[in-house]
Motif scaffolding. Structure first.
Motif, PDB file in Angstrom:
ATOM      1  N   SER A   1      -2.468 -10.067 -34.779  1.00 38.52           N
ATOM      2  CA  SER A   1      -3.241 -10.916 -35.696  1.00 38.52           C
ATOM      3  C   SER A   1      -4.580 -10.287 -36.057  1.00 38.52           C
ATOM      4  CB  SER A   1      -3.482 -12.294 -35.065  1.00 38.52           C
ATOM      5  OG  SER A   1      -4.395 -12.193 -33.980  1.00 38.52           O
ATOM      6  N   GLY A   2      -4.915  -9.172 -35.397  1.00 39.24           N
ATOM      7  CA  GLY A   2      -6.189  -8.505 -35.658  1.00 39.24           C
ATOM      8  C   GLY A   2      -7.320  -8.965 -34.770  1.00 39.24           C
ATOM      9  N   LYS A   3      -7.029  -9.884 -33.836  1.00 37.13           N
ATOM     10  CA  LYS A   3      -8.064 -10.435 -32.971  1.00 37.13           C
ATOM     11  C   LYS A   3      -8.012  -9.805 -31.573  1.00 37.13           C
ATOM     12  CE  LYS A   3      -8.131 -14.987 -35.215  1.00 37.13           C
ATOM     13  NZ  LYS A   3      -7.999 -16.451 -35.002  1.00 37.13           N
ATOM     14  N   SER A   4      -9.157  -9.806 -30.917  1.00 33.86           N
ATOM     15  CA  SER A   4      -9.224  -9.385 -29.517  1.00 33.86           C
ATOM     16  C   SER A   4     -10.327 -10.168 -28.829  1.00 33.86           C
ATOM     17  CB  SER A   4      -9.497  -7.881 -29.405  1.00 33.86           C
ATOM     18  OG  SER A   4     -10.732  -7.545 -30.003  1.00 33.86           O
ATOM     19  N   MET A   5     -10.107 -10.502 -27.556  1.00 38.67           N
ATOM     20  CA  MET A   5     -11.081 -11.264 -26.787  1.00 38.67           C
ATOM     21  C   MET A   5     -11.425 -10.505 -25.507  1.00 38.67           C
ATOM     22  SD  MET A   5     -10.792 -15.077 -25.055  1.00 38.67           S
ATOM     23  CE  MET A   5     -10.562 -15.898 -26.639  1.00 38.67           C
ATOM     24  N   ASN A   6     -12.715 -10.281 -25.289  1.00 42.35           N
ATOM     25  CA  ASN A   6     -13.181  -9.576 -24.099  1.00 42.35           C
ATOM     26  C   ASN A   6     -14.435 -10.234 -23.549  1.00 42.35           C
ATOM     27  OD1 ASN A   6     -11.581  -6.828 -23.837  1.00 42.35           O
ATOM     28  ND2 ASN A   6     -11.989  -7.100 -26.030  1.00 42.35           N
ATOM     29  N   THR A   7     -14.477 -10.391 -22.227  1.00 43.99           N
ATOM     30  CA  THR A   7     -15.663 -10.923 -21.565  1.00 43.99           C
ATOM     31  C   THR A   7     -16.451  -9.767 -20.966  1.00 43.99           C
ATOM     32  OG1 THR A   7     -14.614 -13.041 -21.058  1.00 43.99           O
ATOM     33  CG2 THR A   7     -16.539 -12.433 -19.748  1.00 43.99           C
ATOM     34  N   LEU A   8     -17.694  -9.628 -21.399  1.00 44.34           N
ATOM     35  CA  LEU A   8     -18.574  -8.576 -20.907  1.00 44.34           C
ATOM     36  C   LEU A   8     -19.590  -9.165 -19.936  1.00 44.34           C
ATOM     37  CD1 LEU A   8     -17.328  -7.300 -23.489  1.00 44.34           C
ATOM     38  CD2 LEU A   8     -19.512  -6.122 -23.821  1.00 44.34           C
ATOM     39  N   GLU A   9     -19.926  -8.400 -18.915  1.00 38.90           N
ATOM     40  CA  GLU A   9     -20.913  -8.860 -17.938  1.00 38.90           C
ATOM     41  C   GLU A   9     -21.711  -7.673 -17.422  1.00 38.90           C
ATOM     42  OE1 GLU A   9     -21.275 -11.531 -13.829  1.00 38.90           O
ATOM     43  OE2 GLU A   9     -19.295 -11.027 -14.656  1.00 38.90           O
ATOM     44  N   VAL A  10     -22.993  -7.898 -17.233  1.00 35.24           N
ATOM     45  CA  VAL A  10     -23.873  -6.924 -16.600  1.00 35.24           C
ATOM     46  C   VAL A  10     -24.418  -7.563 -15.330  1.00 35.24           C
ATOM     47  CG1 VAL A  10     -26.024  -5.610 -16.777  1.00 35.24           C
ATOM     48  CG2 VAL A  10     -24.530  -5.840 -18.781  1.00 35.24           C
ATOM     49  N   GLN A  11     -24.247  -6.900 -14.187  1.00 37.43           N
ATOM     50  CA  GLN A  11     -24.754  -7.381 -12.912  1.00 37.43           C
ATOM     51  C   GLN A  11     -25.820  -6.407 -12.422  1.00 37.43           C
ATOM     52  OE1 GLN A  11     -21.431  -7.839 -10.239  1.00 37.43           O
ATOM     53  NE2 GLN A  11     -20.595  -9.590 -11.326  1.00 37.43           N
ATOM     54  N   VAL A  12     -27.029  -6.915 -12.275  1.00 44.87           N
ATOM     55  CA  VAL A  12     -28.140  -6.089 -11.826  1.00 44.87           C
ATOM     56  C   VAL A  12     -28.433  -6.387 -10.360  1.00 44.87           C
ATOM     57  CG1 VAL A  12     -30.582  -5.526 -12.150  1.00 44.87           C
ATOM     58  CG2 VAL A  12     -29.130  -6.010 -14.138  1.00 44.87           C
ATOM     59  N   ALA A  13     -28.306  -5.372  -9.505  1.00 47.86           N
ATOM     60  CA  ALA A  13     -28.579  -5.478  -8.075  1.00 47.86           C
ATOM     61  C   ALA A  13     -29.829  -4.649  -7.765  1.00 47.86           C
ATOM     62  CB  ALA A  13     -27.375  -4.974  -7.277  1.00 47.86           C
ATOM     63  N   PRO A  14     -30.324  -4.694  -6.526  1.00 44.16           N
ATOM     64  CA  PRO A  14     -31.552  -3.958  -6.205  1.00 44.16           C
ATOM     65  C   PRO A  14     -31.485  -2.449  -6.466  1.00 44.16           C
ATOM     66  CG  PRO A  14     -31.105  -5.585  -4.524  1.00 44.16           C
ATOM     67  CD  PRO A  14     -29.902  -5.565  -5.416  1.00 44.16           C
ATOM     68  N   THR A  15     -30.316  -1.835  -6.318  1.00 44.20           N
ATOM     69  CA  THR A  15     -30.238  -0.382  -6.456  1.00 44.20           C
ATOM     70  C   THR A  15     -29.329   0.100  -7.577  1.00 44.20           C
ATOM     71  OG1 THR A  15     -28.444  -0.263  -4.826  1.00 44.20           O
ATOM     72  CG2 THR A  15     -30.708  -0.043  -4.013  1.00 44.20           C
ATOM     73  N   ALA A  16     -28.543  -0.784  -8.191  1.00 40.05           N
ATOM     74  CA  ALA A  16     -27.600  -0.336  -9.211  1.00 40.05           C
ATOM     75  C   ALA A  16     -27.295  -1.443 -10.205  1.00 40.05           C
ATOM     76  CB  ALA A  16     -26.307   0.151  -8.563  1.00 40.05           C
ATOM     77  N   VAL A  17     -26.781  -1.022 -11.357  1.00 37.64           N
ATOM     78  CA  VAL A  17     -26.335  -1.948 -12.400  1.00 37.64           C
ATOM     79  C   VAL A  17     -24.843  -1.736 -12.595  1.00 37.64           C
ATOM     80  CG1 VAL A  17     -26.594  -2.695 -14.782  1.00 37.64           C
ATOM     81  CG2 VAL A  17     -28.571  -1.789 -13.544  1.00 37.64           C
ATOM     82  N   SER A  18     -24.074  -2.816 -12.522  1.00 34.71           N
ATOM     83  CA  SER A  18     -22.624  -2.750 -12.725  1.00 34.71           C
ATOM     84  C   SER A  18     -22.284  -3.349 -14.082  1.00 34.71           C
ATOM     85  CB  SER A  18     -21.879  -3.511 -11.624  1.00 34.71           C
ATOM     86  OG  SER A  18     -22.123  -2.922 -10.361  1.00 34.71           O
ATOM     87  N   TYR A  19     -21.304  -2.719 -14.761  1.00 32.14           N
ATOM     88  CA  TYR A  19     -20.895  -3.140 -16.094  1.00 32.14           C
ATOM     89  C   TYR A  19     -19.425  -3.534 -16.027  1.00 32.14           C
ATOM     90  CZ  TYR A  19     -25.137  -0.501 -17.104  1.00 32.14           C
ATOM     91  OH  TYR A  19     -26.431  -0.034 -17.097  1.00 32.14           O
ATOM     92  N   LEU A  20     -19.120  -4.785 -16.384  1.00 31.99           N
ATOM     93  CA  LEU A  20     -17.767  -5.312 -16.242  1.00 31.99           C
ATOM     94  C   LEU A  20     -17.200  -5.746 -17.585  1.00 31.99           C
ATOM     95  CD1 LEU A  20     -19.595  -6.236 -13.594  1.00 31.99           C
ATOM     96  CD2 LEU A  20     -17.511  -7.421 -12.963  1.00 31.99           C
ATOM     97  N   VAL A  21     -15.893  -5.532 -17.738  1.00 32.85           N
ATOM     98  CA  VAL A  21     -15.143  -6.054 -18.883  1.00 32.85           C
ATOM     99  C   VAL A  21     -13.928  -6.780 -18.332  1.00 32.85           C
ATOM    100  CG1 VAL A  21     -13.892  -5.532 -20.987  1.00 32.85           C
ATOM    101  CG2 VAL A  21     -15.893  -4.171 -20.385  1.00 32.85           C
ATOM    102  N   ASN A  22     -13.825  -8.056 -18.645  1.00 28.88           N
ATOM    103  CA  ASN A  22     -12.711  -8.893 -18.173  1.00 28.88           C
ATOM    104  C   ASN A  22     -12.552  -8.827 -16.653  1.00 28.88           C
ATOM    105  OD1 ASN A  22     -12.054  -9.600 -20.882  1.00 28.88           O
ATOM    106  ND2 ASN A  22     -10.971  -7.655 -21.111  1.00 28.88           N
ATOM    107  N   GLY A  23     -13.698  -8.804 -15.967  1.00 25.53           N
ATOM    108  CA  GLY A  23     -13.712  -8.833 -14.507  1.00 25.53           C
ATOM    109  C   GLY A  23     -13.578  -7.487 -13.829  1.00 25.53           C
ATOM    110  N   ALA A  24     -13.289  -6.430 -14.592  1.00 31.50           N
ATOM    111  CA  ALA A  24     -13.128  -5.094 -14.023  1.00 31.50           C
ATOM    112  C   ALA A  24     -14.410  -4.281 -14.222  1.00 31.50           C
ATOM    113  CB  ALA A  24     -11.959  -4.368 -14.671  1.00 31.50           C
ATOM    114  N   VAL A  25     -14.859  -3.607 -13.172  1.00 37.69           N
ATOM    115  CA  VAL A  25     -16.038  -2.754 -13.273  1.00 37.69           C
ATOM    116  C   VAL A  25     -15.646  -1.477 -14.017  1.00 37.69           C
ATOM    117  CG1 VAL A  25     -17.785  -1.436 -12.027  1.00 37.69           C
ATOM    118  CG2 VAL A  25     -17.043  -3.662 -11.151  1.00 37.69           C
ATOM    119  N   VAL A  26     -16.246  -1.251 -15.173  1.00 34.52           N
ATOM    120  CA  VAL A  26     -15.925  -0.063 -15.967  1.00 34.52           C
ATOM    121  C   VAL A  26     -16.930   1.059 -15.758  1.00 34.52           C
ATOM    122  CG1 VAL A  26     -14.733  -1.447 -17.712  1.00 34.52           C
ATOM    123  CG2 VAL A  26     -17.157  -0.895 -18.020  1.00 34.52           C
ATOM    124  N   ASP A  27     -18.102   0.713 -15.218  1.00 29.27           N
ATOM    125  CA  ASP A  27     -19.122   1.722 -14.966  1.00 29.27           C
ATOM    126  C   ASP A  27     -20.214   1.122 -14.091  1.00 29.27           C
ATOM    127  OD1 ASP A  27     -20.416   4.130 -15.016  1.00 29.27           O
ATOM    128  OD2 ASP A  27     -20.709   4.197 -17.184  1.00 29.27           O
TER     129      ASP A  27
END
Length: 222
Positions: free
Chosen positions: A147-173
């Motif tokens: 249909s041309g559509k896509s749905m993705n949940t993005l999240e940034v988690q900032v901790a004391p020593t690192a930043v985690s980047y998540l898409v649909n619950g999976a850490v991508v970086d």
């Protein structure tokens, strides 16, 4: 009398300015503009509130943010992005954090964005200067369906020593938030919001900022 009342109601409805469509408190800054403003400063970009979020259509590249949503320390920010139709070219969209001087002469922020080709990128913006920290394809990013559509949940988690980047619950970086070898996130404290790189039609739902999120909780409130 009824006909006149209906006519008055229609006139009132069409008289609502575009600025009234902006989510309460939010501002938009178009790339290359001297300051932030309401979206009616550029008629080609519209940000309209919906039941669970807001609908972004048009362009050019811009950021949208709430000046009251400043955060520091440990936090997470996330939102669900539904691309409503494919773009003509690869166009990234997603989250911003670490925003400072977003209404001033030298806006500074970090972006975590995705595109319809299944890639993500992390960039540091300082005024007109843009430094790419990382970019890669990732299986967790959903591409447009039939249909041309896509749905993705993005999240940034900032901790004391690192930043985690998540898409649909999976850490991508993940990047360290202090100087070391390789790319690192120089500044995480500041405003949060969303980013589009160019012309787009995307729905943003469930924009959520949580402060002092314990590590390993996946962005849930303590």
């Amino acid at each position: 009398m009824l006909r006149r009342a209906l006519l008055i109601a229609l006139i009132a409805a069409f008289a609502v300015p575009i600025a009234a469509q902006v989510p309460a408190g939010w501002k938009v800054r178009i790339d290359g503009s001297p300051s932030a403003s309401a979206p009616d400063a550029n008629p080609n970009l519209k940000v309209a509130p919906t039941e669970k979020g807001f609908h972004v259509t048009g362009g050019p590249g811009a950021i949208a943010f709430d000046p009251a949503r400043a955060v520091k320390g440990v936090f997470s920010v996330k939102a669900t992005f539904t691309l409503l139709k494919p773009t003509d070219k690869v166009t990234h969209y997603g989250l911003i954090f670490g925003g400072t001087d977003l209404e001033g002469s030298t806006p500074r922020y970090v972006t975590f964005t995705i595109s319809q080709d299944g890639s993500f990128q992390i960039r540091h913006h300082l005024g007109e200067k843009v430094d790419e920290m990382d970019k890669s394809l990732h299986f967790a990013i959903k591409k447009p369906d039939a249909s041309g559509k896509s749905m993705n949940t993005l999240e940034v988690q900032v901790a004391p020593t690192a930043v985690s980047y998540l898409v649909n619950g999976a850490v991508v970086d993940a990047t360290p938030n202090r100087s070391g070898t390789g790319a690192y996130t120089e500044k995480t404290d500041g405003l949060v919001g969303i980013r589009i790189d160019d012309q787009i039609d995307v729905q943003v739902d469930g924009f959520e900022l949580r402060n002092n999120v314990p590590a390993g909780r996946g962005g849930e409130a303590p």
